[in-house]
Design a protein around this motif. Sequence first.
Motif, PDB file in Angstrom:
ATOM      1  N   ALA A  16      31.441  23.382  48.321  1.00 24.15           N
ATOM      2  CA  ALA A  16      31.002  22.034  47.948  1.00 24.15           C
ATOM      3  C   ALA A  16      31.893  21.349  46.909  1.00 24.15           C
ATOM      4  N   VAL A  17      31.565  21.513  45.613  1.00 24.89           N
ATOM      5  CA  VAL A  17      32.250  20.756  44.563  1.00 24.89           C
ATOM      6  C   VAL A  17      33.647  21.286  44.252  1.00 24.89           C
ATOM      7  N   GLU A  18      33.977  22.469  44.756  1.00 29.87           N
ATOM      8  CA  GLU A  18      35.296  23.039  44.486  1.00 29.87           C
ATOM      9  C   GLU A  18      36.268  22.687  45.615  1.00 29.87           C
ATOM     10  N   PRO A  19      37.554  22.543  45.296  1.00 25.99           N
ATOM     11  CA  PRO A  19      38.519  22.127  46.315  1.00 25.99           C
ATOM     12  C   PRO A  19      38.927  23.220  47.283  1.00 25.99           C
ATOM     13  N   ASN A  20      38.714  24.495  46.906  1.00 22.93           N
ATOM     14  CA  ASN A  20      39.164  25.603  47.755  1.00 22.93           C
ATOM     15  C   ASN A  20      38.412  26.879  47.387  1.00 22.93           C
ATOM     16  N   THR A  21      38.604  27.906  48.200  1.00 21.38           N
ATOM     17  CA  THR A  21      37.890  29.172  47.996  1.00 21.38           C
ATOM     18  C   THR A  21      38.388  29.912  46.756  1.00 21.38           C
ATOM     19  N   TYR A  22      39.617  29.653  46.340  1.00 21.57           N
ATOM     20  CA  TYR A  22      40.156  30.314  45.148  1.00 21.57           C
ATOM     21  C   TYR A  22      39.347  29.930  43.911  1.00 21.57           C
ATOM     22  N   SER A  23      39.224  28.636  43.641  1.00 21.06           N
ATOM     23  CA  SER A  23      38.500  28.190  42.456  1.00 21.06           C
ATOM     24  C   SER A  23      37.019  28.537  42.559  1.00 21.06           C
ATOM     25  N   TYR A  24      36.454  28.491  43.773  1.00 25.28           N
ATOM     26  CA  TYR A  24      35.041  28.822  43.964  1.00 25.28           C
ATOM     27  C   TYR A  24      34.770  30.281  43.599  1.00 25.28           C
ATOM     28  N   THR A  25      35.587  31.197  44.139  1.00 28.11           N
ATOM     29  CA  THR A  25      35.355  32.617  43.871  1.00 28.11           C
ATOM     30  C   THR A  25      35.648  32.969  42.415  1.00 28.11           C
ATOM     31  N   LYS A  26      36.614  32.305  41.803  1.00 24.53           N
ATOM     32  CA  LYS A  26      36.887  32.541  40.391  1.00 24.53           C
ATOM     33  C   LYS A  26      35.697  32.100  39.533  1.00 24.53           C
ATOM     34  N   ALA A  27      35.057  30.999  39.928  1.00 26.16           N
ATOM     35  CA  ALA A  27      33.908  30.486  39.176  1.00 26.16           C
ATOM     36  C   ALA A  27      32.721  31.445  39.235  1.00 26.16           C
ATOM     37  N   ILE A  28      32.369  31.907  40.429  1.00 27.86           N
ATOM     38  CA  ILE A  28      31.199  32.790  40.539  1.00 27.86           C
ATOM     39  C   ILE A  28      31.497  34.177  39.971  1.00 27.86           C
ATOM     40  N   THR A  29      32.772  34.582  40.008  1.00 28.75           N
ATOM     41  CA  THR A  29      33.130  35.896  39.478  1.00 28.75           C
ATOM     42  C   THR A  29      32.971  35.938  37.963  1.00 28.75           C
ATOM     43  N   GLU A  30      33.200  34.820  37.278  1.00 26.65           N
ATOM     44  CA  GLU A  30      32.998  34.784  35.827  1.00 26.65           C
ATOM     45  C   GLU A  30      31.558  35.156  35.472  1.00 26.65           C
ATOM     46  N   ASN A  31      30.600  34.662  36.250  1.00 30.31           N
ATOM     47  CA  ASN A  31      29.198  34.991  36.012  1.00 30.31           C
ATOM     48  C   ASN A  31      28.928  36.472  36.265  1.00 30.31           C
ATOM     49  N   LEU A  32      29.615  37.038  37.235  1.00 34.06           N
ATOM     50  CA  LEU A  32      29.483  38.465  37.526  1.00 34.06           C
ATOM     51  C   LEU A  32      29.984  39.293  36.346  1.00 34.06           C
ATOM     52  N   VAL A  33      31.124  38.908  35.802  1.00 32.84           N
ATOM     53  CA  VAL A  33      31.709  39.616  34.657  1.00 32.84           C
ATOM     54  C   VAL A  33      30.779  39.536  33.449  1.00 32.84           C
ATOM     55  N   ALA A  34      30.182  38.351  33.249  1.00 34.42           N
ATOM     56  CA  ALA A  34      29.310  38.146  32.083  1.00 34.42           C
ATOM     57  C   ALA A  34      28.094  39.078  32.096  1.00 34.42           C
ATOM     58  N   GLU A  35      27.665  39.506  33.275  1.00 39.44           N
ATOM     59  CA  GLU A  35      26.502  40.389  33.385  1.00 39.44           C
ATOM     60  C   GLU A  35      26.755  41.755  32.742  1.00 39.44           C
ATOM     61  N   TYR A  36      28.030  42.097  32.552  1.00 37.66           N
ATOM     62  CA  TYR A  36      28.373  43.403  31.989  1.00 37.66           C
ATOM     63  C   TYR A  36      28.648  43.339  30.490  1.00 37.66           C
ATOM     64  N   ASN A  37      28.497  42.173  29.897  1.00 40.67           N
ATOM     65  CA  ASN A  37      28.810  42.015  28.477  1.00 40.67           C
ATOM     66  C   ASN A  37      27.925  42.877  27.580  1.00 40.67           C
ATOM     67  N   SER A  38      26.699  43.176  28.009  1.00 37.06           N
ATOM     68  CA  SER A  38      25.796  44.004  27.210  1.00 37.06           C
ATOM     69  C   SER A  38      26.138  45.497  27.304  1.00 37.06           C
ATOM     70  N   LYS A  39      27.017  45.843  28.252  1.00 35.85           N
ATOM     71  CA  LYS A  39      27.345  47.249  28.483  1.00 35.85           C
ATOM     72  C   LYS A  39      28.641  47.670  27.793  1.00 35.85           C
ATOM     73  N   PHE A  40      29.593  46.749  27.688  1.00 32.70           N
ATOM     74  CA  PHE A  40      30.848  47.012  26.984  1.00 32.70           C
ATOM     75  C   PHE A  40      31.474  45.664  26.619  1.00 32.70           C
ATOM     76  N   PRO A  41      32.391  45.633  25.630  1.00 34.61           N
ATOM     77  CA  PRO A  41      32.981  44.357  25.189  1.00 34.61           C
ATOM     78  C   PRO A  41      33.812  43.703  26.294  1.00 34.61           C
ATOM     79  N   VAL A  42      33.454  42.462  26.614  1.00 31.82           N
ATOM     80  CA  VAL A  42      34.096  41.730  27.706  1.00 31.82           C
ATOM     81  C   VAL A  42      34.639  40.403  27.187  1.00 31.82           C
TER      82      VAL A  42
END
Length: 518
Positions: free
Chosen positions: A199-225
């Motif tokens: 939708a709002v992203e121009p390509n799959t690269y920026s889209y997957t990078k955006a959702i992956t940041e949220n995935l990484v953030a889920e591990y912040n309570s387990k080790f320093p990210v």
Amino acid sequence: MKPSVTEFYTGKSILITGGTGFLGKVLIEKLLRSCSGINNIYLLLRQKKGLSSDERLKELRSNKCFENLNTKQPEVFDKLKLVPGDILEEDLGISNDDRQELQQNCNIVFHSAACVRFDQKLKDAVNLNTTGTLRVLKLAETMKNLEAFVHLSTAYCRCELDVLEEKLYPAMHKPEHIIKIVKWMDDATLDYLEPKLIAVEPNTYSYTKAITENLVAEYNSKFPVAIGRPSIVTSAWKEPLPGWVDNMNGPTGLLIGSGKGVIRTMHCEPSYQADAIPVDVVVNGCILIAYVTALDRPKEMRIYNITLSGVQRITWKEIIDLGKKWFDIYPFTVALWYPGGSIKSYWLWHQICLFFTHLLPAYIVDALLILLGKKTFLIKTQRRINHGLGVLQYYTTKEWYFRNTNFLSLQNRISTEENEMFFTDVSMVNRDEYVKDYVLGARHYVCNDDPANLPRARKLNTIRYIVDIVAKILLIGLFIWFLYSRFPAVASYVESIKEALRNWMDGKKPTSFSTKLK
């Protein structure tokens, strides 16, 4: 007393994904050269048929990037430990022995492996950028002595925003849901849904990078990210070699295509700011991000926009003008045509020029090759170029501003001496010298154009310039002749101008000129 950067890295073992990539090579080289006390650097690498681990390491070492290390510090390569594996495979495809060694010894993870193609299918982009990251995070979770996990994202992860803060934005969709969807959904249905999903992203690269940041953030309570978001990554400013680059991605491809006379028009707003950052500045930023993350162990995940915004401002027009200047001094030996063309603000004008300067010449050249019994190539090449230009024009016709307070603050966390070693102050970049080195680097390292060929290249460039002028004169002449012979009104108009000029040369009053024109 907090340790210095080099003291902190002494005795540390580091895992790097994407080590054979452009940024990965520079990161390896910098760590080996400037942090000599490092214990081991583990490189997650896919196996190549017929090549052993030692042969793969030798292949990596042969890159020009490691030229100085091979000459002055060859013993540091003993610190490199290859870990055969693949982020596309379950559990990364690594052996139990390698897994246990990483679990026991690894202190820092730099995750830079990613697909940087903008036109990748959603399934492929998700598998590499999102699911691959999840596999690395799961491995990191089992590391007993992990002090910092640095994930490389992009400053263009939320392209719908004009201003990007150094904060986490909610994902458009939960990354776990997207991972599941691409696993079971058939390709045809996924292709249909792709435009709606991104939708709002121009390509799959920026889209997957955006959702992956949220995935990484889920591990912040387990080790320093921490997350680093570089903008457009370009050639080296200083290290390992000024101007060093080893690929044709993004601006490097545009630079080479323009210098070889292949790209002659581009849809771009010349007054817009171009945010590009040298690869060695990005690498130094990553090293410092891991350092401060390990020392501070912040409760909230920090994000660093590694960008020029607020420090230097350079427009697309300024970059292109500098490129033209230095390509005239350091031309390519082999080129299709004399470098020329320009950027176009208006899409329609760009399309017209695209037809006359890209497609039409390609069809003419390939037609001549067919007549000569030779293999054609230019139409296919121009189609690839035009596709690439179409993908990139989204970024050249829009402007962003990136807040980068966290990134700029890294300079204040280290001494003056270490700021010289791990430089991140892009205000010191001399843009004229940098573009000069970029042109020379693209010429030498990407195109393998020997610097000794420069005198010959300049002579050939002069010949190409003369041929370009003659060709333009002939084309204009043919066009005028066509109009003159086919349209009587044009012929009459031309004769009126001739008569008016003759009268003016004879000293007669110019009234007949205006009368004739009327």
